[in-house]
Design a protein around this motif. Structure first.
Motif, PDB file in Angstrom:
ATOM      1  N   ARG A   1       0.827  -1.221   0.000  1.00  0.00           N
ATOM      2  CA  ARG A   1       0.000   0.000   0.000  1.00  0.00           C
ATOM      3  C   ARG A   1       0.859   1.268   0.000  1.00  0.00           C
ATOM      4  O   ARG A   1       0.407   2.317  -0.452  1.00  0.00           O
ATOM      5  CB  ARG A   1      -0.936  -0.034   1.223  1.00  0.00           C
ATOM      6  CG  ARG A   1      -2.240   0.680   0.966  1.00  0.00           C
ATOM      7  CD  ARG A   1      -3.304   0.348   1.984  1.00  0.00           C
ATOM      8  NE  ARG A   1      -3.762  -1.031   1.920  1.00  0.00           N
ATOM      9  CZ  ARG A   1      -3.707  -1.907   2.923  1.00  0.00           C
ATOM     10  NH1 ARG A   1      -3.235  -1.551   4.099  1.00  0.00           N
ATOM     11  NH2 ARG A   1      -4.152  -3.133   2.766  1.00  0.00           N
TER      12      ARG A   1
ATOM     13  N   SER B   1       0.924   2.503  -3.342  1.00  0.00           N
ATOM     14  CA  SER B   1      -0.366   2.699  -4.005  1.00  0.00           C
ATOM     15  C   SER B   1      -0.843   4.140  -3.853  1.00  0.00           C
ATOM     16  O   SER B   1      -0.602   4.792  -2.844  1.00  0.00           O
ATOM     17  CB  SER B   1      -1.370   1.723  -3.375  1.00  0.00           C
ATOM     18  OG  SER B   1      -2.660   2.099  -3.733  1.00  0.00           O
ATOM     19  N   ARG B   2      -1.532   4.638  -4.886  1.00  0.00           N
ATOM     20  CA  ARG B   2      -2.156   5.969  -4.779  1.00  0.00           C
ATOM     21  C   ARG B   2      -3.547   5.852  -4.163  1.00  0.00           C
ATOM     22  O   ARG B   2      -4.139   6.841  -3.771  1.00  0.00           O
ATOM     23  CB  ARG B   2      -2.320   6.582  -6.168  1.00  0.00           C
ATOM     24  CG  ARG B   2      -1.018   7.076  -6.731  1.00  0.00           C
ATOM     25  CD  ARG B   2      -1.189   7.383  -8.217  1.00  0.00           C
ATOM     26  NE  ARG B   2       0.110   7.466  -8.835  1.00  0.00           N
ATOM     27  CZ  ARG B   2       0.794   8.596  -8.999  1.00  0.00           C
ATOM     28  NH1 ARG B   2       0.282   9.733  -8.613  1.00  0.00           N
ATOM     29  NH2 ARG B   2       1.981   8.600  -9.551  1.00  0.00           N
ATOM     30  N   ASP B   3      -4.039   4.624  -4.136  1.00  0.00           N
ATOM     31  CA  ASP B   3      -5.402   4.381  -3.696  1.00  0.00           C
ATOM     32  C   ASP B   3      -5.421   4.130  -2.182  1.00  0.00           C
ATOM     33  O   ASP B   3      -5.477   2.992  -1.727  1.00  0.00           O
ATOM     34  CB  ASP B   3      -5.926   3.154  -4.472  1.00  0.00           C
ATOM     35  CG  ASP B   3      -7.364   2.883  -4.141  1.00  0.00           C
ATOM     36  OD1 ASP B   3      -8.037   3.789  -3.631  1.00  0.00           O
ATOM     37  OD2 ASP B   3      -7.797   1.734  -4.384  1.00  0.00           O
ATOM     38  N   LYS B   4      -5.311   5.215  -1.386  1.00  0.00           N
ATOM     39  CA  LYS B   4      -5.307   5.071   0.079  1.00  0.00           C
ATOM     40  C   LYS B   4      -5.817   6.365   0.679  1.00  0.00           C
ATOM     41  O   LYS B   4      -5.830   7.408  -0.010  1.00  0.00           O
ATOM     42  CB  LYS B   4      -3.905   4.727   0.587  1.00  0.00           C
ATOM     43  CG  LYS B   4      -2.838   5.719   0.216  1.00  0.00           C
ATOM     44  CD  LYS B   4      -1.468   5.170   0.576  1.00  0.00           C
ATOM     45  CE  LYS B   4      -0.383   5.934  -0.164  1.00  0.00           C
ATOM     46  NZ  LYS B   4       0.928   5.344  -0.062  1.00  0.00           N
TER      47      LYS B   4
ATOM     48  N   TRP C   1      -6.256   9.913   2.385  1.00  0.00           N
ATOM     49  CA  TRP C   1      -5.452  11.112   2.176  1.00  0.00           C
ATOM     50  C   TRP C   1      -4.335  11.233   3.214  1.00  0.00           C
ATOM     51  O   TRP C   1      -3.177  11.494   2.878  1.00  0.00           O
ATOM     52  CB  TRP C   1      -6.420  12.311   2.258  1.00  0.00           C
ATOM     53  CG  TRP C   1      -5.731  13.620   2.236  1.00  0.00           C
ATOM     54  CD1 TRP C   1      -5.343  14.307   1.125  1.00  0.00           C
ATOM     55  CD2 TRP C   1      -5.324  14.400   3.364  1.00  0.00           C
ATOM     56  NE1 TRP C   1      -4.718  15.462   1.491  1.00  0.00           N
ATOM     57  CE2 TRP C   1      -4.694  15.558   2.866  1.00  0.00           C
ATOM     58  CE3 TRP C   1      -5.437  14.249   4.749  1.00  0.00           C
ATOM     59  CZ2 TRP C   1      -4.174  16.537   3.697  1.00  0.00           C
ATOM     60  CZ3 TRP C   1      -4.911  15.234   5.580  1.00  0.00           C
ATOM     61  CH2 TRP C   1      -4.300  16.354   5.053  1.00  0.00           C
TER      62      TRP C   1
ATOM     63  N   GLY D   1      -1.509   8.794   2.738  1.00  0.00           N
ATOM     64  CA  GLY D   1      -0.724   9.235   1.579  1.00  0.00           C
ATOM     65  C   GLY D   1       0.244  10.343   1.969  1.00  0.00           C
ATOM     66  O   GLY D   1       1.421  10.323   1.604  1.00  0.00           O
TER      67      GLY D   1
END
Ligand SMILES: C[S@@+](CC[C@H](N)C(=O)[O-])C[C@H]1O[C@@H](n2cnc3c(N)ncnc32)[C@H](O)[C@@H]1O
Length: 221
Positions: free
Chosen positions: A21, A24-27, A29, A32
């Protein structure tokens, strides 16, 4: 496997999804943002390793401690002839194989459950990577010598630096989870490479890491 390798592999089997993860950009805010601040050098070492791997097209790569396959898959996307990922954690290898199949890269990527010291390839690799690996290696000398023995051109490595604020925090956090972690001075990295008859091409400080390109042959003057 030794007890220490078994503990490492159990730790990485548990951590595999969380570790992946980070890339990954899919997490959420906030995670990230925390990754971009506290793990920035993981993204920088990826850029370093990809630049140091060029030319990728048509060459063969070994990625030791391939984790979830982020490096191996990118090398395959960039046209590597063949990429072999080695890891001691089956759960990491499952993520690699799943991602390679989803992108139809499985013809040029193979993933093996093995410690490097037990691995006997049929042919040399043009380039060997050991990124985020030496953090977890208690005795790096034999690993570097083995890398040298099965590589034709260069090795691309990272070593976490001793003496950063993060080193004791990481040591404590990982030891509470049963995972040993090791840190290095620049002199120790240089000595380890010299002992393995590897020639430093680049040894750069990248955030809390040293990133290294070392060749088998000394550069011509
Ligand atoms: C921090 S992850 C790095 C993964 C990947 N190289 C990256 O940077 O995204 C470290 C990986 O090394 C693997 N590992 C640790 N010791 C190893 C060993 N002796 N041989 C092969 N893999 C090992 C772990 O299972 C884990 O997947």
């Amino acid at each position: 496997m030794t007890d220490s390798l078994t503990r490492q592999s159990e730790y990485w089997n548990r951590q595999a999804e969380d570790f992946h993860r980070i890339y990954s950009r899919d997490k959420p805010w906030l995670s990230g943002l925390l990754d971009r601040v506290f793990r920035r050098d993981m993204y920088e070492r990826f850029a370093f390793a990809m630049a140091a791997s060029e030319p990728v097209t048509g060459r063969t790569f070994l990625d030791v401690g391939c984790g979830s396959g982020v490096y191996a898959l990118e090398l395959a996307r960039r046209g590597a002839a063949q990429v072999t990922g080695l890891d001691i954690a089956e759960e990491m290898l499952r993520l690699c194989r799943q991602a390679a199949a989803a992108e139809n890269l499985d013809g040029r990527c193979a993933f093996a459950h093995s410690d490097l010291l037990e691995f006997g390839p049929d042919a040399l690799f043009d380039v060997t990577l050991g990124i985020g690996l030496f953090d977890y290696i208690a005795d790096p000398g034999p690993v570097l010598r083995r890398m040298r023995a099965i590589t034709r051109d260069r090795v691309i490595l990272s070593f976490p630096r001793l003496g950063t604020w993060r080193a004791p925090v990481r040591r404590l956090r990982l030891s509470l989870r049963g995972c040993e972690v090791h840190f290095y001075t620049r002199r120790r990295v240089e000595r380890l490479l010299a002992d393995a008859r590897l020639h430093v091409h680049t040894l750069e400080r990248v955030g809390k890491l040293y990133c290294v390109v070392a060749t088998l042959a000394a550069a011509a003057d």
